[in-house]
Scaffold this active site. Structure first.
Site, short mmCIF file in Angstrom:
data_model
loop_
_atom_site.label_atom_id
_atom_site.label_comp_id
_atom_site.label_asym_id
_atom_site.label_seq_id
_atom_site.Cartn_x
_atom_site.Cartn_y
_atom_site.Cartn_z
N TRP A 78 4.61 -37.58 -38.95
CA TRP A 78 4.81 -39.03 -39.05
C TRP A 78 3.93 -39.59 -40.16
O TRP A 78 2.92 -38.99 -40.53
CB TRP A 78 4.44 -39.69 -37.71
CG TRP A 78 5.23 -39.16 -36.55
CD1 TRP A 78 4.80 -38.28 -35.61
CD2 TRP A 78 6.58 -39.48 -36.22
NE1 TRP A 78 5.81 -38.02 -34.70
CE2 TRP A 78 6.92 -38.75 -35.05
CE3 TRP A 78 7.56 -40.31 -36.77
CZ2 TRP A 78 8.17 -38.82 -34.44
CZ3 TRP A 78 8.81 -40.38 -36.17
CH2 TRP A 78 9.10 -39.65 -35.03
N GLU B 149 22.19 -48.71 -14.79
CA GLU B 149 20.85 -49.02 -15.34
C GLU B 149 19.78 -48.78 -14.27
O GLU B 149 18.70 -48.29 -14.57
CB GLU B 149 20.77 -50.47 -15.83
CG GLU B 149 21.70 -50.80 -16.97
CD GLU B 149 21.56 -49.87 -18.16
OE1 GLU B 149 20.43 -49.52 -18.52
OE2 GLU B 149 22.60 -49.46 -18.71
N TRP C 98 11.31 -45.02 -25.53
CA TRP C 98 10.77 -44.66 -26.85
C TRP C 98 11.22 -43.27 -27.28
O TRP C 98 11.60 -43.05 -28.43
CB TRP C 98 9.24 -44.77 -26.86
CG TRP C 98 8.85 -46.19 -27.17
CD1 TRP C 98 8.54 -47.17 -26.27
CD2 TRP C 98 8.82 -46.80 -28.46
NE1 TRP C 98 8.32 -48.35 -26.93
CE2 TRP C 98 8.47 -48.15 -28.28
CE3 TRP C 98 9.06 -46.34 -29.76
CZ2 TRP C 98 8.35 -49.05 -29.35
CZ3 TRP C 98 8.93 -47.23 -30.82
CH2 TRP C 98 8.58 -48.57 -30.62
N TRP D 250 6.30 -42.53 -32.59
CA TRP D 250 6.80 -43.33 -31.47
C TRP D 250 5.68 -43.69 -30.49
O TRP D 250 5.73 -44.71 -29.81
CB TRP D 250 7.93 -42.59 -30.74
CG TRP D 250 7.56 -41.22 -30.22
CD1 TRP D 250 7.64 -40.04 -30.90
CD2 TRP D 250 7.01 -40.89 -28.92
NE1 TRP D 250 7.19 -39.00 -30.12
CE2 TRP D 250 6.81 -39.49 -28.89
CE3 TRP D 250 6.70 -41.63 -27.80
CZ2 TRP D 250 6.29 -38.82 -27.77
CZ3 TRP D 250 6.18 -40.98 -26.68
CH2 TRP D 250 5.98 -39.58 -26.68
N TRP E 178 19.19 -45.18 -14.23
CA TRP E 178 18.30 -44.76 -15.35
C TRP E 178 16.84 -44.87 -14.90
O TRP E 178 16.00 -44.06 -15.25
CB TRP E 178 18.49 -45.68 -16.58
CG TRP E 178 19.52 -45.23 -17.56
CD1 TRP E 178 20.74 -45.80 -17.77
CD2 TRP E 178 19.42 -44.14 -18.50
NE1 TRP E 178 21.40 -45.12 -18.77
CE2 TRP E 178 20.62 -44.11 -19.23
CE3 TRP E 178 18.44 -43.18 -18.79
CZ2 TRP E 178 20.87 -43.17 -20.24
CZ3 TRP E 178 18.68 -42.24 -19.79
CH2 TRP E 178 19.88 -42.24 -20.50
N ASN F 213 16.88 -55.54 -23.93
CA ASN F 213 17.04 -54.09 -24.09
C ASN F 213 17.61 -53.71 -25.46
O ASN F 213 17.14 -52.76 -26.08
CB ASN F 213 17.94 -53.54 -22.98
CG ASN F 213 18.10 -52.04 -23.09
OD1 ASN F 213 17.12 -51.30 -23.07
ND2 ASN F 213 19.33 -51.58 -23.26
C1 LIG Z 1 11.90 -48.66 -26.26
C2 LIG Z 1 12.21 -49.12 -24.86
C3 LIG Z 1 11.16 -49.41 -23.99
C4 LIG Z 1 11.43 -49.83 -22.67
N1 LIG Z 1 10.37 -50.09 -21.84
C5 LIG Z 1 10.61 -50.44 -20.55
C6 LIG Z 1 9.54 -50.69 -19.65
O1 LIG Z 1 8.36 -50.53 -19.99
N2 LIG Z 1 9.84 -51.09 -18.38
C7 LIG Z 1 11.13 -51.26 -17.97
O2 LIG Z 1 11.36 -51.64 -16.82
N3 LIG Z 1 12.16 -51.01 -18.80
C8 LIG Z 1 11.95 -50.62 -20.07
N4 LIG Z 1 13.01 -50.39 -20.91
C9 LIG Z 1 14.38 -50.47 -20.38
C10 LIG Z 1 15.06 -51.85 -20.50
O3 LIG Z 1 14.95 -52.34 -21.79
C11 LIG Z 1 14.51 -52.88 -19.52
O4 LIG Z 1 14.46 -52.35 -18.21
C12 LIG Z 1 15.38 -54.13 -19.48
O5 LIG Z 1 15.50 -54.69 -20.76
C13 LIG Z 1 14.78 -55.13 -18.51
O6 LIG Z 1 15.54 -56.30 -18.47
P1 LIG Z 1 16.38 -56.70 -17.19
O7 LIG Z 1 15.54 -56.66 -15.97
O8 LIG Z 1 17.05 -58.00 -17.52
O9 LIG Z 1 17.42 -55.51 -17.13
P2 LIG Z 1 18.86 -55.33 -16.49
O10 LIG Z 1 19.77 -55.05 -17.62
O11 LIG Z 1 19.22 -56.43 -15.58
O12 LIG Z 1 18.70 -53.98 -15.69
C14 LIG Z 1 18.28 -53.97 -14.31
C15 LIG Z 1 17.10 -53.06 -14.14
O13 LIG Z 1 17.46 -51.71 -14.42
C16 LIG Z 1 16.34 -51.02 -14.96
N5 LIG Z 1 16.69 -50.55 -16.29
C17 LIG Z 1 17.54 -51.12 -17.17
N6 LIG Z 1 17.64 -50.37 -18.27
C18 LIG Z 1 16.82 -49.32 -18.10
C19 LIG Z 1 16.49 -48.19 -18.89
N7 LIG Z 1 17.03 -47.98 -20.09
N8 LIG Z 1 15.60 -47.30 -18.39
C20 LIG Z 1 15.05 -47.48 -17.17
N9 LIG Z 1 15.33 -48.53 -16.38
C21 LIG Z 1 16.20 -49.43 -16.84
C22 LIG Z 1 15.19 -52.02 -15.06
O14 LIG Z 1 14.39 -51.87 -13.91
C23 LIG Z 1 15.93 -53.35 -15.05
O15 LIG Z 1 15.16 -54.42 -14.56
C24 LIG Z 1 12.77 -49.97 -22.23
C25 LIG Z 1 13.81 -49.68 -23.12
C26 LIG Z 1 13.53 -49.27 -24.42
C27 LIG Z 1 14.66 -48.98 -25.35
#
Ligand SMILES: Cc1cc2nc3c(=O)[nH]c(=O)nc-3n(C[C@H](O)[C@H](O)[C@H](O)COP(=O)(O)OP(=O)(O)OC[C@H]3O[C@@H](n4cnc5c(N)ncnc54)[C@H](O)[C@@H]3O)c2cc1C
Length: 480
Positions: free
Chosen positions: A308, A277, A387, A364, A280, A346
């Site tokens: 759309w 993650e 998105w 979107w 990512w 997420n």
């Molecule tokens: C539609 C959509 C919009 C999103 N918008 C954002 C956003 O604006 N900012 C954001 O930080 N994340 C975003 N995410 C990714 C993800 O949902 C969040 O990072 C995550 O839910 C944050 O919670 P956590 O810190 O507990 O994550 P954890 O699961 O603990 O992950 C650790 C860290 O990894 C990074 N990470 C995790 N998943 C992703 C991912 N898919 N893409 C990029 N980085 C990721 C984040 O920095 C996160 O804090 C989005 C996902 C989707 C599907």
């Protein structure tokens, strides 16, 4: 020997002293280093007065200032357009160089170019450092020297390239310059009120500053090994909740990789999944850097020809989605969680993004913008990536014919309805069987739970089965 007599460290998305690559480089290269944070009016003017993130930043810089003072320095805080504030401040401090962590967002890049150009006119330097990513820009390229567009291949190359030095902490070592306290005329710090903001009724529900981030990390580490099993269930304490801290840089990305990488090597599947993650995150920074058109357009241009839904009916559906009154309990719970707390799990982000684009047929970009306003952790690269993934318009996105069924998702990932009960309390008395789709419940069950559909809770605003067919046709025209 330091290169510069006086320097200016511009804190942005790196609100910490510990393991701060830019700060360490600035101290190495300057004899005396001033520090500044700018409440950038170009950004603030677009936000509502009770924006949680501004209050969060305000708390973080209070802590940062205290730490800088304890180390002999202090934080200058300006409330101005950054492209003007930084060159002006550099001039009044007679700083030879300004240091900042690199940003990959198009608007931030053009602001930085303006700042660099203004500084250059006066023979001052603008030096940017990699701090918020482990690998950035061109550091991970494919065999043809091009950016990866597929995550798994990128991740494999990322892991192959990783050396211990990439995640070692940046520590300030002698010989180095010293932190300079703000000059007397610059010690006045604007309050939240002075900059037109207030304390929100519902602040970001995590502790602020580096201490807050360290607390969350300490809480997460004992759970890291189970991350892969728990991360998909919004009612379970599975993820780290660190995203807002990563967003504002109150914790170093290297510090997180230093925990995850060795644990992965020791065989932890949870750590490997969590590291993935974090990769990512680097991936989407890299995509935004190389393909800035994604801010506003589909990664795959052919997807910009999708038509759309628009007009008053679509606006009504969009409003219902924003307000969490779609009649699909899991979607409504997620959107209400977002509106109340600024966080959304997420799994739920994927569900609501799929619902907006593939059940309601709405662009979107409208959802992306709504998330940008509401999310505490809003980050252009990850939000845009998420998105475009859900809408199937992005690089390495899910195929367009993969359409989440909101009821199945709800039954699978919130089986007991805990999240629904918490955020949609009017459904709380329904059984775990009925709560995912109340309109399918027996009338007696609804009466017993005190629910009148269409009155106390809406009927579904769209039929998933029909919407699915419309979406397949909408995207189907792009097949070849
Ligand atoms: C539609 C959509 C919009 C999103 N918008 C954002 C956003 O604006 N900012 C954001 O930080 N994340 C975003 N995410 C990714 C993800 O949902 C969040 O990072 C995550 O839910 C944050 O919670 P956590 O810190 O507990 O994550 P954890 O699961 O603990 O992950 C650790 C860290 O990894 C990074 N990470 C995790 N998943 C992703 C991912 N898919 N893409 C990029 N980085 C990721 C984040 O920095 C996160 O804090 C989005 C996902 C989707 C599907």
């Amino acid at each position: 020997m330091p290169k510069f007599e006086r320097g200016l460290m511009w804190f942005r998305r790196d609100l910490r002293l510990e393991d701060n690559a830019t700060l360490v480089q600035a101290l190495r290269e300057c004899r005396r280093l001033f520090c500044v944070f700018v409440f950038d009016t170009d950004i603030l003017s677009t936000l509502p007065a009770d924006d949680r993130r501004v209050a969060f930043i305000d708390d973080c810089i209070t802590e940062l200032d205290a730490e800088l003072r304890a180390a002999g320095g202090g934080l200058i805080v300006r409330h101005e357009a950054a492209h003007k504030a930084i060159p002006d401040l550099a001039r009044s401090l007679n700083a030879d160089a300004v240091f900042a962590g690199r940003d990959y967002e198009p608007e931030a890049k053009s602001r930085d170019q303006r700042v660099a150009a203004a500084l250059k006119l006066e023979q001052r330097h603008f030096l940017q450092c990699k701090d918020q990513a482990i690998f950035e820009m061109d550091e991970i390229l494919n065999g043809q020297g091009e950016p990866y567009k597929v995550f798994t291949a990128y991740k494999n190359a990322w892991l192959k390239a990783l050396r211990p030095t990439h995640i070692e902490p940046f520590i300030n070592q002698p010989p180095s310059g010293t932190l300079a306290p703000p000059p007397a005329q610059l010690t006045q710090r604007p309050s939240l009120n002075d900059i037109g903001f207030g304390h929100p009724a519902h602040p970001i529900p995590v502790a602020t500053g580096s201490r807050g981030a360290q607390g969350l990390l300490a809480d997460f580490l004992p759970r890291m090994d189970l991350y892969h099993e728990r991360r998909d269930f919004p009612a379970v304490k599975g993820p780290s909740y660190l995203s807002v801290h990563l967003r504002f840089g109150t914790i170093s990305i290297r510090a997180l990789a230093r925990e995850a990488y060795p644990a992965m090597q020791a065989g932890s599947v949870g750590a490997a999944t969590w590291l993935s993650e974090l990769i990512w995150r680097d991936f989407y920074f890299m995509i935004l850097h190389h393909f800035p058109h994604v801010a506003g357009q589909a990664f795959r241009p052919e997807y910009d020809s999708i038509s759309w839904e628009c007009g008053p009916e679509a606006d009504k559906l969009f409003r219902a989605w924003c307000d969490g009154i779609t009649g699909y309990p899991i979607v409504d719970a997620a959107m209400r969680q977002l509106n109340q707390t600024g966080y959304m799990h997420n799994r739920l982000r994927m569900v609501v993004a799929s619902f907006l684009t593939k059940d309601l047929g709405i662009d979107w970009r409208r959802g992306e913008q709504y998330f940008a306003r509401q999310l505490n952790d809003f980050d252009l690269s990850a939000n845009n990536g998420g998105w475009q993934w859900a809408a199937s318009t992005g690089c390495d996105a899910q195929p367009y014919f993969r359409i989440f069924n909101p009821i199945t998702q709800s039954r699978k990932f919130d089986a007991q309805g805990h999240v629904i009960r918490r955020y949609v309390p009017e459904l709380a008395a329904l059984s775990s069987k009925d709560i995912h789709a109340p309109w399918l419940a027996q009338p007696t069950a609804l009466v017993h739970a005190g629910i009148t559909l269409g009155v106390s809770y809406p009927m579904p605003i769209v039929d998933h089965g029909c919407a699915r067919k419309v979406t397949l046709a909408r995207y189907g025209i792009l097949k070849d």
